[in-house]
Design an enzyme around this catalytic site. Sequence first.
Site, PDB file in Angstrom:
ATOM      1  N   ASN A 183      61.842  25.228  86.741  1.00  0.00           N
ATOM      2  CA  ASN A 183      62.697  24.335  85.764  1.00  0.00           C
ATOM      3  C   ASN A 183      62.673  23.188  86.280  1.00  0.00           C
ATOM      4  O   ASN A 183      62.025  22.781  87.755  1.00  0.00           O
ATOM      5  CB  ASN A 183      64.080  24.902  85.584  1.00  0.00           C
ATOM      6  CG  ASN A 183      64.905  25.043  86.713  1.00  0.00           C
ATOM      7  OD1 ASN A 183      65.068  24.178  87.609  1.00  0.00           O
ATOM      8  ND2 ASN A 183      65.216  26.407  87.066  1.00  0.00           N
ATOM      9  N   LYS A 205      44.327  36.174  88.533  1.00  0.00           N
ATOM     10  CA  LYS A 205      44.740  35.155  87.745  1.00  0.00           C
ATOM     11  C   LYS A 205      44.529  35.910  86.175  1.00  0.00           C
ATOM     12  O   LYS A 205      43.478  36.369  86.018  1.00  0.00           O
ATOM     13  CB  LYS A 205      43.775  33.954  87.828  1.00  0.00           C
ATOM     14  CG  LYS A 205      44.005  32.785  86.956  1.00  0.00           C
ATOM     15  CD  LYS A 205      43.095  31.422  87.080  1.00  0.00           C
ATOM     16  CE  LYS A 205      43.088  30.683  85.988  1.00  0.00           C
ATOM     17  NZ  LYS A 205      42.062  30.029  86.024  1.00  0.00           N
TER      18      LYS A 205
END
Length: 435
Positions: free
Chosen positions: A233, A314
């Site tokens: 955030n 990934k």
Amino acid sequence: MARAPNREAMAGPASPSDRNPPILLGVTGGVAAYKACELVRQLQQRGHRVRVILTRGGARFVSPLTFAALTGEPTLTRLFAAAQSGEAFASSIDHIALAQSAKALVVAPATAHCLAKFAHGLADDLLSTVYLATSAPVILAPSMNVNMWRHPATQANLETLGRRPGLAIVAPEAGYLACGMVGEGRLGDLAAIAGAVETALRPAAGSIWAGRTILITAGPTREPLDPVRYFSNRSSGRMGFALARAAAQQGARVHLVFGPTTAEPPTDPAIELIPVTTAEEMAAQAFARFADCDAAILAAAVADYRPARPAAAKIKKSPDSLHLELLPTTDILAELGRRKTHQVVVGFAAETGDPRPAARAKLAGKNADLIVGNDVAQSGVGFDSADNAVVLVSTAEETSLPRASKDRIAAQILAAIAALPRPVPVPAKPGGLRA
Ligand code: CTP
């Protein structure tokens, strides 16, 4: 008149001039003047605004432009600058107002000549005039050739200065000197000089926080999705860092557990820095320290969820939609609210819109003593801003703190915690902040 250290008040309304009083850094004409550039940075990293007063000798070693660039403010060079044209970096600021605006005067390096002028009260340039006119704490960091340092005249001046209340001297170190000689005279360690400034500014005795231990969480957490991606955030950590600085300045020992952020964490010997990445790491570090604390202030924007199974490699793009399972993270505030014995527990509620209903709900739901609510939808305050505007919600009252720097809001939050309805005992230990 006696020199009275100019302590910053914990609370009370700010006048425009005291919102961010500067540290005045005097730089005199020694080769160590170049180290003053790094000292500017160190003081700034500790949350201070710095203004530089450069003597004529100092300006032969480092240009006014260098300090103007580092501080973002004009470098002060002349006593009667207004009368001089073509002086690019001078200011016409009144030297008495300048002296009175300072929260501390630091001179690094201080030459033998500077010490002699200060000892005898000569006031023939801006720096020596400001020295006589200020009531702020003064920190002198001498630097010179070893013979000049040892000379009885210099030692007598040091003795005179050392007897003055509110004045601290950071002794030079021994070593190789620029003149080629070996001995005392090298400018003291910059961290020691910055530490002496903190000590001079710290109202150790008389503060309710002196000798207390506080746990503070700050910044965001990162919850990995795969080795290159994460959930996080916009929290910068600055509110928590400001709280840590304010608490340390008021004599507390701080455990600062903080998530990944680009903001510079405070560098104060009273603050233990504990960098973490994920919510679970933050929880583990906070839980390990809580029992020994008097208060916990949880300013971190902890992720509420984390990917259930972070991928080891990934995740590759595919035309199909991607479904993620997210698990709730440990609620550190709620857990500390459950565990608290003598500690005061303070949480934050960052909301879009009026934060009071959520703050009240968190106060009860998480067994906190105080919730600091803020509206992150307001521009110029909250996430990633230098300022904040908050409402403090306890069972006894709700208090709005209007927009101010995070440093000022931090001091006001600490004052509000100290004033919580339960009586606060005067002796530091044992017993914590509660009676
Ligand atoms: N907090 C915490 N641990 C968590 C989540 C939050 O310690 N895992 C703390 C924060 O540091 C802050 C307060 O709890 O002090 C915020 O409460 P929270 O319930 O997380 O608020 P939000 O998730 O933003 O709000 P809501 O519950 O309304 O979603």
